[in-house]
Motif scaffolding. Sequence first.
Motif, PDB file in Angstrom:
ATOM      1  N   LYS A  33       0.824  -1.211   0.000  1.00 49.13           N
ATOM      2  CA  LYS A  33       0.000   0.000   0.000  1.00 49.13           C
ATOM      3  C   LYS A  33       0.860   1.264   0.000  1.00 49.13           C
ATOM      4  N   VAL A  34       1.954   1.258   0.738  1.00 44.27           N
ATOM      5  CA  VAL A  34       2.748   2.471   0.953  1.00 44.27           C
ATOM      6  C   VAL A  34       3.800   2.689  -0.135  1.00 44.27           C
ATOM      7  N   ILE A  35       4.474   1.639  -0.551  1.00 42.86           N
ATOM      8  CA  ILE A  35       5.599   1.776  -1.483  1.00 42.86           C
ATOM      9  C   ILE A  35       5.093   1.620  -2.918  1.00 42.86           C
ATOM     10  N   PRO A  36       5.318   2.619  -3.786  1.00 41.40           N
ATOM     11  CA  PRO A  36       4.859   2.509  -5.176  1.00 41.40           C
ATOM     12  C   PRO A  36       5.641   1.443  -5.936  1.00 41.40           C
ATOM     13  N   GLY A  37       4.936   0.631  -6.696  1.00 41.75           N
ATOM     14  CA  GLY A  37       5.570  -0.416  -7.491  1.00 41.75           C
ATOM     15  C   GLY A  37       5.949  -1.664  -6.719  1.00 41.75           C
ATOM     16  N   MET A  38       5.555  -1.749  -5.463  1.00 42.07           N
ATOM     17  CA  MET A  38       5.881  -2.918  -4.631  1.00 42.07           C
ATOM     18  C   MET A  38       4.944  -4.071  -5.003  1.00 42.07           C
ATOM     19  N   THR A  39       5.530  -5.193  -5.403  1.00 47.49           N
ATOM     20  CA  THR A  39       4.736  -6.381  -5.743  1.00 47.49           C
ATOM     21  C   THR A  39       4.626  -7.292  -4.522  1.00 47.49           C
ATOM     22  N   VAL A  40       3.773  -8.280  -4.627  1.00 50.42           N
ATOM     23  CA  VAL A  40       3.593  -9.233  -3.524  1.00 50.42           C
ATOM     24  C   VAL A  40       4.893  -9.971  -3.247  1.00 50.42           C
ATOM     25  N   ASP A  41       5.564 -10.407  -4.302  1.00 46.85           N
ATOM     26  CA  ASP A  41       6.803 -11.166  -4.124  1.00 46.85           C
ATOM     27  C   ASP A  41       7.883 -10.351  -3.427  1.00 46.85           C
ATOM     28  N   ILE A  42       8.044  -9.113  -3.855  1.00 46.58           N
ATOM     29  CA  ILE A  42       9.066  -8.259  -3.227  1.00 46.58           C
ATOM     30  C   ILE A  42       8.692  -7.966  -1.781  1.00 46.58           C
ATOM     31  N   ALA A  43       7.402  -7.697  -1.532  1.00 44.54           N
ATOM     32  CA  ALA A  43       6.958  -7.394  -0.167  1.00 44.54           C
ATOM     33  C   ALA A  43       7.180  -8.596   0.756  1.00 44.54           C
ATOM     34  N   VAL A  44       6.912  -9.802   0.268  1.00 44.53           N
ATOM     35  CA  VAL A  44       7.134 -11.006   1.077  1.00 44.53           C
ATOM     36  C   VAL A  44       8.631 -11.169   1.367  1.00 44.53           C
ATOM     37  N   ASN A  45       9.479 -10.926   0.364  1.00 48.15           N
ATOM     38  CA  ASN A  45      10.926 -11.048   0.573  1.00 48.15           C
ATOM     39  C   ASN A  45      11.429 -10.029   1.591  1.00 48.15           C
ATOM     40  N   VAL A  46      10.946  -8.781   1.514  1.00 48.69           N
ATOM     41  CA  VAL A  46      11.358  -7.749   2.468  1.00 48.69           C
ATOM     42  C   VAL A  46      10.891  -8.118   3.865  1.00 48.69           C
ATOM     43  N   MET A  47       9.645  -8.548   3.985  1.00 50.42           N
ATOM     44  CA  MET A  47       9.092  -8.943   5.287  1.00 50.42           C
ATOM     45  C   MET A  47       9.886 -10.102   5.876  1.00 50.42           C
ATOM     46  N   GLN A  48      10.211 -11.105   5.051  1.00 44.23           N
ATOM     47  CA  GLN A  48      10.943 -12.279   5.529  1.00 44.23           C
ATOM     48  C   GLN A  48      12.359 -11.901   5.963  1.00 44.23           C
ATOM     49  N   GLU A  49      13.006 -11.023   5.219  1.00 50.60           N
ATOM     50  CA  GLU A  49      14.352 -10.594   5.600  1.00 50.60           C
ATOM     51  C   GLU A  49      14.330  -9.848   6.935  1.00 50.60           C
ATOM     52  N   ALA A  50      13.325  -8.977   7.118  1.00 49.76           N
ATOM     53  CA  ALA A  50      13.214  -8.260   8.394  1.00 49.76           C
ATOM     54  C   ALA A  50      12.920  -9.229   9.533  1.00 49.76           C
ATOM     55  N   HIS A  51      12.119 -10.256   9.277  1.00 46.20           N
ATOM     56  CA  HIS A  51      11.765 -11.230  10.313  1.00 46.20           C
ATOM     57  C   HIS A  51      12.986 -12.062  10.729  1.00 46.20           C
ATOM     58  N   VAL A  52      13.776 -12.486   9.731  1.00 47.06           N
ATOM     59  CA  VAL A  52      14.920 -13.352  10.015  1.00 47.06           C
ATOM     60  C   VAL A  52      16.113 -12.552  10.550  1.00 47.06           C
ATOM     61  N   ASN A  53      16.451 -11.431   9.887  1.00 51.32           N
ATOM     62  CA  ASN A  53      17.658 -10.672  10.230  1.00 51.32           C
ATOM     63  C   ASN A  53      17.396  -9.509  11.182  1.00 51.32           C
ATOM     64  N   GLY A  54      16.143  -9.161  11.381  1.00 51.62           N
ATOM     65  CA  GLY A  54      15.812  -8.050  12.263  1.00 51.62           C
ATOM     66  C   GLY A  54      15.749  -6.705  11.560  1.00 51.62           C
ATOM     67  N   LEU A  55      16.221  -6.648  10.305  1.00 52.60           N
ATOM     68  CA  LEU A  55      16.263  -5.389   9.570  1.00 52.60           C
ATOM     69  C   LEU A  55      16.265  -5.696   8.073  1.00 52.60           C
ATOM     70  N   ALA A  56      15.552  -4.891   7.282  1.00 56.51           N
ATOM     71  CA  ALA A  56      15.512  -5.104   5.837  1.00 56.51           C
ATOM     72  C   ALA A  56      15.420  -3.761   5.128  1.00 56.51           C
ATOM     73  N   VAL A  57      16.054  -3.666   3.940  1.00 56.18           N
ATOM     74  CA  VAL A  57      15.957  -2.468   3.108  1.00 56.18           C
ATOM     75  C   VAL A  57      14.669  -2.579   2.295  1.00 56.18           C
TER      76      VAL A  57
END
Length: 161
Positions: free
Chosen positions: A105-129
Amino acid sequence: MASGLRLFLTIPPATTCVTGLKGTEKTQRRSQRRQQGLRGFTIHAATLPGQGGGVLDRPVLDKPTPGRESEFDIKRKKQVSPPYRVMLHNDNFNKREYVVQVLMKVIPGMTVDIAVNVMQEAHVNGLAVVIICPQHDAEEHCMQLRNNGLLSSIEPAAGGC
């Protein structure tokens, strides 16, 4: 503005084959066509009496209002502004599905796949770009993520946009 200038286009009637004419009549017709110009089309310029020839007025360029920037200046500023990273921090409050929805919703051009990857990286590593963009846009994205209950921050990016 030169509103008196008018152009007229004369289109000759469709001619049929000229094979039945004698030699002198053929050359006369050809010379008449050449005089008309543009392959049978004649352009006449006409103005109102007393207005002279067809001189066009110089176009008026709109100058930006003082305190207001032109579109060109805004584009130049965006190109010059330094790039920043929008960072997403892991939290134990929001569900993963909600984080993906907010990112899309917030980031323009963000797809489901990219959003899932960002969420997973933040969940595993504690921080994601999340995204790298100009500072003004990064601040806006960070505030929108925070307004939706996510933990986010921005930091200068070493590379480019």
